[in-house]
Design an enzyme around this catalytic site. Sequence first.
Site, mmCIF file in Angstrom:
data_model
loop_
_atom_site.group_PDB
_atom_site.id
_atom_site.type_symbol
_atom_site.label_atom_id
_atom_site.label_comp_id
_atom_site.label_asym_id
_atom_site.label_seq_id
_atom_site.Cartn_x
_atom_site.Cartn_y
_atom_site.Cartn_z
ATOM 1 N N ALA A 4 0.710 -1.260 -0.208
ATOM 2 C CA ALA A 4 -0.070 0.105 0.108
ATOM 3 C C ALA A 4 0.883 1.233 -0.080
ATOM 4 O O ALA A 4 0.634 2.190 -0.740
ATOM 5 C CB ALA A 4 -0.967 -0.095 1.009
ATOM 6 N N ASN A 22 -6.187 -6.803 4.839
ATOM 7 C CA ASN A 22 -5.075 -6.830 4.452
ATOM 8 C C ASN A 22 -4.954 -8.395 3.560
ATOM 9 O O ASN A 22 -6.041 -8.892 3.245
ATOM 10 C CB ASN A 22 -4.197 -7.453 5.676
ATOM 11 C CG ASN A 22 -2.810 -7.527 5.405
ATOM 12 O OD1 ASN A 22 -1.961 -6.498 4.907
ATOM 13 N ND2 ASN A 22 -1.972 -8.492 6.055
ATOM 14 N N ASP A 65 -3.660 -2.934 4.035
ATOM 15 C CA ASP A 65 -3.888 -2.061 2.775
ATOM 16 C C ASP A 65 -4.751 -1.116 3.173
ATOM 17 O O ASP A 65 -4.936 -0.038 2.245
ATOM 18 C CB ASP A 65 -4.379 -2.793 1.702
ATOM 19 C CG ASP A 65 -3.246 -4.130 1.366
ATOM 20 O OD1 ASP A 65 -3.245 -4.897 2.027
ATOM 21 O OD2 ASP A 65 -2.169 -3.504 0.321
HETATM 22 O O1 MRU Z 1 -1.301 -7.488 -3.456
HETATM 23 P P1 MRU Z 1 -0.221 -6.812 -2.845
HETATM 24 O O2 MRU Z 1 1.125 -7.557 -2.921
HETATM 25 O O3 MRU Z 1 -0.107 -5.555 -3.238
HETATM 26 O O4 MRU Z 1 -0.645 -6.780 -1.097
HETATM 27 C C1 MRU Z 1 -0.416 -5.697 -0.430
HETATM 28 C C2 MRU Z 1 0.287 -6.120 0.613
HETATM 29 O O5 MRU Z 1 1.578 -6.280 0.337
HETATM 30 C C3 MRU Z 1 -0.127 -6.729 1.802
HETATM 31 O O6 MRU Z 1 -1.350 -6.566 1.941
HETATM 32 C C4 MRU Z 1 0.704 -6.097 3.027
HETATM 33 O O7 MRU Z 1 0.715 -6.832 4.090
HETATM 34 C C5 MRU Z 1 0.179 -4.619 3.477
HETATM 35 S S1 MRU Z 1 0.945 -3.189 2.799
HETATM 36 C C6 MRU Z 1 2.201 -2.793 3.891
#
Ligand code: MRU
Length: 369
Positions: free
Chosen positions: A55, A254, A244
Amino acid sequence: MKVDGKHFRSIWRDGDGWSVGAIDQRRLPHEFVIAKLTSCEDAAVAIRDMLVRGAPLIGATAAYGMALAMREDPSDAGLKRAFDTLIVARPTAINLKWALDEMRAALAPIDPVERAAAAYARADEIVEQDVEINRGIAASGLALIEAIVARKKPGETVNVLTHCNAGWLATVDWGTATAPIYLAHERGIKIHVWVDETRPRNQGASLTAWELGHHGVPHTVIPDNTGGHLMQHGMVDLAIVGTDRVAANGDVCNKIGTYLKALAARDNDVPFYVALPSPTIDFAVDDGIRDIPIEQRSGAEVTDMTGRTADGRLETVRIVPEGSPVANYAFDVTPARLVTGLITERGVLRPDRASLAAAFPERIAAVVE
Ligand code: MRU
């Protein structure tokens, strides 16, 4: 954080002063490749194709995308086009909207001839602010880890479980969930991380493990369904995950599978913390479970696996029978009642509306405006 002993950030303004460098996360852990973004469209594609992800990093990339757009066309129409292109790049991470709103608010009132310079300046600020926020999260979370050290025999290893990648690769530097871990490691606290592989895209196995390894933090990659067993046997002192989007009521969106870890943690009295920078709070969403739309991604992420063969080739193979339907929900929402605390740059908060509102009144005011 470090890659082969050298300090890196996940995104930066290149030496030419205008183009943007970013680590191509699609190639990790097998290849360390740096991508060059030279247009708003490049930034949008980088977000959409998950060259960058996480995010906070999505927000930072979008900010630079706006700056690149202003070089090309700083008119009002150009500003609108850039915003509209970037906002649809990915749906879940609210930091994307936050960063674009910030950029638009800085650029819309000023003369188009000044917009390119102002856009780079604001994007640089957003990037630096992310690092500062994560340092704040590190300090807030370190206190939790130190309390566990004090409770256990001093000198014993603290075991943290994390899911997905909420490390420095998901932000500009430090990470969110990993920030307290890196700081504890820096302070000489013995710390070990259980890294959920995080099917289907394996951000844990391929990214979290890679960055912890390069920075010298002891860790072990586990299949996603291992956490409950480890918790039952006292092998997890606390869980820290990223997010996110956090709703105003403290519900946490998340990576898919986070909810199950929170359930296991509750059943085993393991504290379950969520680390988040304030731009991840969405005060416009009252109830996370009801109102946060869940991104569904390509079935190929479930049916196919990519890896390195013994002779060094990267190969993708199918692991699901031809014709079997698959579902690929990319995120889930953990209800606030399962969250022990929210680790923010302004301290560890209770996951509820009143605590979030009291800690970040300026963000509420922005929603009401
Ligand atoms: O689908 P992605 O790789 O963009 O997923 C988001 C994330 O990396 C996670 O959900 C994460 O744990 C939170 S963002 C710091």
